[in-house]
Design a protein around this motif. Structure first.
Motif, PDB file in Angstrom:
ATOM      1  N   GLY A 171       0.852  -1.248  -0.351  1.00 18.60           N
ATOM      2  CA  GLY A 171       0.191  -0.064  -0.034  1.00 18.60           C
ATOM      3  C   GLY A 171       0.991   1.307   0.206  1.00 18.60           C
ATOM      4  N   TRP A 217     -10.681  -1.323   0.849  1.00 19.19           N
ATOM      5  CA  TRP A 217      -9.713  -0.742   0.561  1.00 19.19           C
ATOM      6  C   TRP A 217     -10.953   0.166  -0.069  1.00 19.19           C
ATOM      7  N   TRP A 233     -13.049   7.492   0.995  1.00 22.06           N
ATOM      8  CA  TRP A 233     -11.790   8.416   0.563  1.00 22.06           C
ATOM      9  C   TRP A 233     -12.275   9.721  -0.158  1.00 22.06           C
ATOM     10  N   ARG A 266      -3.527   2.064  -3.609  1.00 21.87           N
ATOM     11  CA  ARG A 266      -3.027   0.627  -3.415  1.00 21.87           C
ATOM     12  C   ARG A 266      -1.954   0.995  -4.076  1.00 21.87           C
TER      13      ARG A 266
END
Length: 400
Positions: free
Chosen positions: A24, A210, A215, A372
């Motif tokens: 990551g 994720w 985000w 990622r």
């Protein structure tokens, strides 16, 4: 380094520096540089009516809002009271905002899913939107300073609005729109439209946690200022405000999230995920739900009206500021007229100037965010840019 660039006039440039390894990465630094064409300079030297007529031609997007903001600025400088035209003018800009959101829903959002854009799906919506102006102002003169000859055809306006609402129900929502975070998840799972599929992409937990939903949360205050007087003082007092706007000394966010912050869907989604991708997306859906309702109220408030002429006065023309809403956020034009009634100075601040400022919502939403890998970083930035929706193309450079 990987580069993704979209063609267009002007640009937003995003440069990312990533740290990390195979497990990551983190966006260590994000630089955002917005270069919006300063077409407003072309208005200087024009008479008020010519400037208002030219504004929609100078700006390829949100032409009605641009023309209205310039007309309102001219009216303020000339001391004209055009309140009788407010409902009609709000109909024009709301219809334009609906068209802009619709373009996102069938062109930009499918691309973010890896699917082909569907511009042909806009035909029915745009036919309905284009019917609004002549149904209000038969001479299509509603954006001239002082207003035009307002003779509303209420039957034609309601027919156009019915077609817009029908398009939204069929093309964006495929049924009733979601009202909270749980309904949004259920709607996304059914995947009946591109918008629902994008919601599913944003809400999906993703591999190894994720998630995309929260985000890009930026924590930037909302631009709650609407007063033309405040924008006038800011633009007139500082020529640099147009390229680096501040509210109380800090950056601010304008657009659907600011307008719909109290909408039940937005409240529910932001309480769960914050003001990142899911919150910004929910605000766009809420805007799409509320625009037809606003337009219905405006139609009910319409009354015929004539143009407002400038009264004879011994005072010279002055300064004025006009504010208008666009799908992307709040737009303001300030201008100063000379003794001959021509624009001696003109300045504007657009939503892109706020949301894509060097330390604005995009930059703050990217700094320190986890990704990622390089490709994931580019895709996430593309999604966040699409939700903030600049009026110019966006290029992304990634450095490791």
């Amino acid at each position: 380094m990987s580069t993704v660039m979209l063609p267009g006039e002007g640009s937003v440039s995003v440069r990312l520096w990533l740290d990390g390894g195979p497990e990551g990465m983190t966006i260590r630094r994000a630089e955002v540089d917005a270069r919006r064409p300063r077409a407003v300079a072309a208005l200087v030297g024009r008479r008020a009516e010519e400037a208002a007529r030219l504004a929609p031609l100078l700006f390829s997007l949100c032409g009605s809002a641009q023309g209205l903001a310039v007309a309102r600025a001219c009216e303020a400088a000339l001391g004209l009271d055009t309140g009788a035209h407010d409902a009609a003018r709000s109909l024009l800009t709301d219809a334009e905002a609906l068209d802009s959101h619709g373009w996102q829903a069938v062109v930009e959002w499918p691309v973010r899913l890896g699917a082909p854009p569907r511009p042909a799906a806009l035909r029915e919506l745009r036919t309905a939107v284009s019917a609004v102006l002549p149904a209000l102002y038969p001479a299509k003169d509603g954006l001239r300073p002082g207003g035009g000859v307002l003779r509303p055809d209420v039957a034609a306006l309601r027919d156009a609005l019915d077609r817009m609402a029908g398009w939204l129900e069929a093309t964006v929502f495929a049924g009733p729109p979601p009202r909270d975070a749980d309904e949004l998840a259920g709607w996304a799972a059914r995947g009946g439209t591109d918008a629902a599929l994008l919601a599913a992409r944003l809400l999906s937990p993703g591999p190894a946690g994720w998630s995309l939903a929260g985000w890009g949360a930026c924590g930037v205050p909302l631009l709650d200022e609407r007063s033309p007087g405040w924008f006038a003082a800011a633009l007139a007092g500082d020529p640099g405000f147009a390229t680096a706007p501040r509210r109380n000394g800090a950056p601010a966010l304008t657009g659907p999230l600011e307008r719909q912050v109290d909408h039940p869907l937005v409240v529910s989604v932001t309480e769960r995920f914050g003001d990142g991708l899911a919150g910004l997306f929910a605000a766009r859906l809420a805007d799409l739900v509320e625009l037809p309702r606003r337009m219905e109220a405006a139609i009910a408030a319409l009354r015929p009206a004539d143009p407002v002429a400038a009264a004879p006065t011994n005072s010279a023309p002055g300064e004025g500021c006009g504010v208008a809403e666009t799908a992307r956020g709040r737009l303001a034009h300030w201008l100063r007229l000379d003794g001959d009634g021509r624009l001696a100075d003109a300045r504007m601040v657009a939503p892109t100037d706020w949301n894509f400022a060097a330390d604005g919502p995009l930059a703050r939403g990217l700094a320190g965010a986890a990704v990622r890998d390089r490709d994931d970083a580019v895709e996430r930035v593309r999604l966040l840019v699409a939700m903030l929706d600049p009026c110019v193309a966006c290029g992304i450079d990634v450095h490791e």
